[in-house]
Write a protein that holds these residues in place. Structure first.
Motif, PDB file in Angstrom:
ATOM      1  N   LEU A 109      12.587  10.697   0.442  1.00 48.05           N
ATOM      2  CA  LEU A 109      11.287  10.027   0.468  1.00 48.05           C
ATOM      3  C   LEU A 109      10.786   9.642  -0.917  1.00 48.05           C
ATOM      4  CD1 LEU A 109       8.906   9.270   2.388  1.00 48.05           C
ATOM      5  CD2 LEU A 109       8.031  11.557   2.011  1.00 48.05           C
ATOM      6  N   LEU A 115       8.528   3.475  -0.073  1.00 48.20           N
ATOM      7  CA  LEU A 115       7.738   4.562   0.511  1.00 48.20           C
ATOM      8  C   LEU A 115       6.923   5.304  -0.538  1.00 48.20           C
ATOM      9  CD1 LEU A 115      10.328   6.053   3.031  1.00 48.20           C
ATOM     10  CD2 LEU A 115       8.460   4.474   3.505  1.00 48.20           C
ATOM     11  N   ALA A 118       3.435   6.174   0.335  1.00 52.57           N
ATOM     12  CA  ALA A 118       3.264   6.923   1.585  1.00 52.57           C
ATOM     13  C   ALA A 118       3.191   8.421   1.303  1.00 52.57           C
ATOM     14  CB  ALA A 118       4.428   6.638   2.530  1.00 52.57           C
ATOM     15  N   TRP A 123       4.814   8.325   6.235  1.00 49.37           N
ATOM     16  CA  TRP A 123       5.804   7.329   5.871  1.00 49.37           C
ATOM     17  C   TRP A 123       6.334   6.562   7.076  1.00 49.37           C
ATOM     18  CZ3 TRP A 123      10.144   8.480   8.493  1.00 49.37           C
ATOM     19  CH2 TRP A 123      10.383   9.828   8.800  1.00 49.37           C
TER      20      TRP A 123
END
Length: 146
Positions: A109, A115, A118, A123
Motif C-alpha cells: 500500500l 494509493l 488513501a 484504499w
C-alpha cells in the motif's frame, strides 16, 4: 504506452485468461477506448466471485500482468459471470502472464503512488472501476513483487 489496472473477480479473471479477453460495461466504455495495443496491464482480483461480498470472499490481490494485443470490439456473447443482463460487451484481446505470487495490496500500500492519499482502511475505492490508469513506477513495483 500506458499502464492499466484491470479490476475483476477470480472467476472472471480465469475466463479472461482462458479466452485472452477483457471486457467492460457501458459505464467503462470510454476507459476501454483509451487503451492502445501494447499498453501494459496489471490484473487486480477483488474477490472470489461476482456478487459475493463477505470477508471470506475477498482476495484484494494483484495476480498477473498482461498486454493489450487487439483493438476494441463489441459483442453480446455471454462470456463472464455478471449480475443482471449486462455482460461486458466492450472487449479487447489481451495476452496475460500469470504472476508467480498473489500480491496482497495491503502489503504494498505505501509503495504505490496511486494509493498514497488513501488511508490503510480506505484504499478500496480506487478499485471500484474496471480500468484505472497507473504510472510506470507503480506498474513496475507491482510487477517486481509478483
Amino acid at each position: 504506452m500506458a499502464n492499466w489496472v484491470v479490476v475483476t473477480t477470480r472467476d472472471n479473471y480465469e475466463i479472461s485468461r482462458e479466452k485472452g479477453l477483457i471486457g467492460v460495461s457501458e459505464a467503462q466504455r470510454e476507459a476501454m477506448e483509451s487503451l492502445s495495443i501494447g499498453d501494459r496491464l496489471i490484473f487486480y482480483i477483488s474477490r472470489e466471485q461476482i456478487g459475493r461480498i463477505n470477508l471470506h470472499s475477498r482476495v484484494s490481490s494483484f495476480a498477473a500482468t498482461g498486454n493489450v494485443v487487439g483493438d476494441m470490439f463489441e459483442s453480446t456473447e455471454k462470456i463472464w459471470f455478471c449480475i443482471g443482463k449486462h455482460d461486458f460487451p466492450f472487449r479487447r484481446q489481451v495476452q496475460i502472464t500469470q504472476g508467480k505470487l498473489l500480491v496482497k495490496v495491503s502489503t504494498i500500500l505505501n509503495s504505490l503512488s496511486f494509493l498514497a492519499s488513501a488511508s490503510t482502511k480506505r484504499w478500496g475505492g480506487f478499485f471500484l472501476r474496471s480500468l484505472r490508469r497507473v504510472s510506470d513506477e507503480d506498474y513496475e513495483t507491482i510487477e517486481a513483487m509478483m
